[in-house]
Design a protein around this motif. Sequence first.
Motif, PDB file in Angstrom:
ATOM      1  N   ALA A  37       1.213  -0.377  -2.458  1.00 23.34           N
ATOM      2  CA  ALA A  37       0.576   0.736  -2.091  1.00 23.34           C
ATOM      3  C   ALA A  37       1.788   0.516  -0.649  1.00 23.34           C
ATOM      4  CB  ALA A  37      -0.589   0.381  -2.227  1.00 23.34           C
ATOM      5  N   HIS A  38       1.600  -1.060   0.017  1.00 20.33           N
ATOM      6  CA  HIS A  38       2.411  -1.115   1.309  1.00 20.33           C
ATOM      7  C   HIS A  38       3.592  -0.707   0.962  1.00 20.33           C
ATOM      8  CE1 HIS A  38       3.843  -3.908   4.062  1.00 20.33           C
ATOM      9  NE2 HIS A  38       2.906  -3.118   4.352  1.00 20.33           N
ATOM     10  N   LEU A  42       5.367   1.934   3.104  1.00 17.54           N
ATOM     11  CA  LEU A  42       6.405   1.886   4.124  1.00 17.54           C
ATOM     12  C   LEU A  42       8.521   2.622   3.587  1.00 17.54           C
ATOM     13  CD1 LEU A  42       6.475  -1.845   4.823  1.00 17.54           C
ATOM     14  CD2 LEU A  42       6.214  -0.178   5.900  1.00 17.54           C
ATOM     15  N   ALA A  43       8.319   3.209   2.551  1.00 14.61           N
ATOM     16  CA  ALA A  43       9.195   4.033   2.275  1.00 14.61           C
ATOM     17  C   ALA A  43       8.865   5.642   2.431  1.00 14.61           C
ATOM     18  CB  ALA A  43       9.339   4.130   0.282  1.00 14.61           C
ATOM     19  N   GLN A  44       7.807   6.046   2.427  1.00 15.31           N
ATOM     20  CA  GLN A  44       7.270   7.588   3.269  1.00 15.31           C
ATOM     21  C   GLN A  44       7.650   6.954   4.598  1.00 15.31           C
ATOM     22  OE1 GLN A  44       3.908   8.033   1.726  1.00 15.31           O
ATOM     23  NE2 GLN A  44       4.138   7.713  -0.095  1.00 15.31           N
ATOM     24  N   CYS A  45       6.498   6.495   5.310  1.00 14.99           N
ATOM     25  CA  CYS A  45       7.525   6.632   6.627  1.00 14.99           C
ATOM     26  C   CYS A  45       8.361   6.344   7.404  1.00 14.99           C
ATOM     27  CB  CYS A  45       6.254   5.872   7.866  1.00 14.99           C
ATOM     28  SG  CYS A  45       6.651   3.485   7.557  1.00 14.99           S
ATOM     29  N   ALA A  54       0.716   6.239   8.580  1.00 15.11           N
ATOM     30  CA  ALA A  54       0.758   5.734   6.954  1.00 15.11           C
ATOM     31  C   ALA A  54       0.145   4.536   6.944  1.00 15.11           C
ATOM     32  CB  ALA A  54       2.241   5.885   6.284  1.00 15.11           C
ATOM     33  N   LEU A  55       0.047   3.577   7.375  1.00 14.51           N
ATOM     34  CA  LEU A  55      -0.563   2.283   7.345  1.00 14.51           C
ATOM     35  C   LEU A  55      -1.420   2.310   7.813  1.00 14.51           C
ATOM     36  CD1 LEU A  55       2.494   0.208   9.218  1.00 14.51           C
ATOM     37  CD2 LEU A  55       1.752   0.478   6.999  1.00 14.51           C
ATOM     38  N   ALA A 143      -3.300  -7.661   8.140  1.00 10.99           N
ATOM     39  CA  ALA A 143      -2.035  -7.889   9.127  1.00 10.99           C
ATOM     40  C   ALA A 143      -2.094  -6.883   9.491  1.00 10.99           C
ATOM     41  CB  ALA A 143      -0.537  -8.059   8.867  1.00 10.99           C
ATOM     42  N   ILE A 144      -2.654  -5.254   9.599  1.00 12.18           N
ATOM     43  CA  ILE A 144      -2.746  -4.607   9.708  1.00 12.18           C
ATOM     44  C   ILE A 144      -3.449  -3.100  10.543  1.00 12.18           C
ATOM     45  CG2 ILE A 144      -2.314  -1.820   9.403  1.00 12.18           C
ATOM     46  CD1 ILE A 144      -0.791  -2.565   7.110  1.00 12.18           C
TER      47      ILE A 144
END
Length: 338
Positions: A37-38, A42-45, A54-55, A143-144
């Motif tokens: 999912a991460h 990242l690919a979308q954002c 997104a995160l 981390a986020i």
Amino acid sequence: MIWMSWRQFRAQALAGALVLGALAAYLVITGLDIRDAHAGYLAQCRATGDCAAALARLVGDYRTRLLLLAGVLGLVPVLIGMFWGAPLIARELEAGTHRLAWNQSVTRRRWLAVRLGTVVLAAMLVAACASALLSWAAAPVDAIAGDRFGTVNFGARALSPIGQAAFATVLGAAVGLLLRRTLPAMALSGLLVLVALFVMPNAIRPHLMPSHHETRPLTAEAIDRAHGLGTLGSAPVLQGIEVEGAWVTSVSELLTADGRPLDPKIFDDCLMRAPKTGATGTFGDSSPCLAAHDLHLDIAYQPNDRFWAFQWLETALWLALTALVFAMALWRIRRTAR
């Protein structure tokens, strides 16, 4: 002696291994799911240029599940104290089988040390494996989110669970030694470990290192960033105050410019009968009404970069408590009648 201790413990060890295996499988699947999912977010954002949103969605997707897992793992020391620690000595004393060991060449203290040491090491190994798996699975979200100091999260990750497991095992065995009855020892052990797990994060952990302090002026914008307005007892407070990159350990009540608590009547007037200003913030007209009284908060906090220092200190404290209870058990067993 060690071989005999292991043979007597192997049924509990097998049960623990089966539970740990099932938990490990679930955590590995969850960790891989989070990483997929991460990568997807990242690919979308990168295409839209809005990675922060997104995160944040990634954190929202998994926060509840990870919190529940941390809560479940947080109860592992309670179960270890009840089912591994408490019956260890109490069952022997209740059945009278301790007399055989005590009539051999092995001293009571050595008998206790070997029996207890075998189970403590097994408990620490189980806790270490469970903690490592959860820490790995949750790493991208942690981390986020930046909330590793959260009461539930902190106690279920890294090193602290290892110390908790050792303490729970020795405390359960000591309670069994005192009560000499298995079921009462299991019940009391579970209760005492639960109390210890509550006291540590709420009364001890915030004071393991000196806090940083901040005085925050309460403008209307600052008030609107809080999660709620309310009272603690009769003292007006802001709820959900945050410091970026830090764990907030304490927040004062609303204070006036000279450091005195805000009059509750003024707070109630601003909350219920604020002058109409057309404010559109979280708390509407109440925010500018309170801000007009030149208020501030005194905030104590611990920076997130102290996470590992706190983990080492708390684990050392758990192990020190373990050593203390173990010493008391060694003293007690010499005075236990056959």
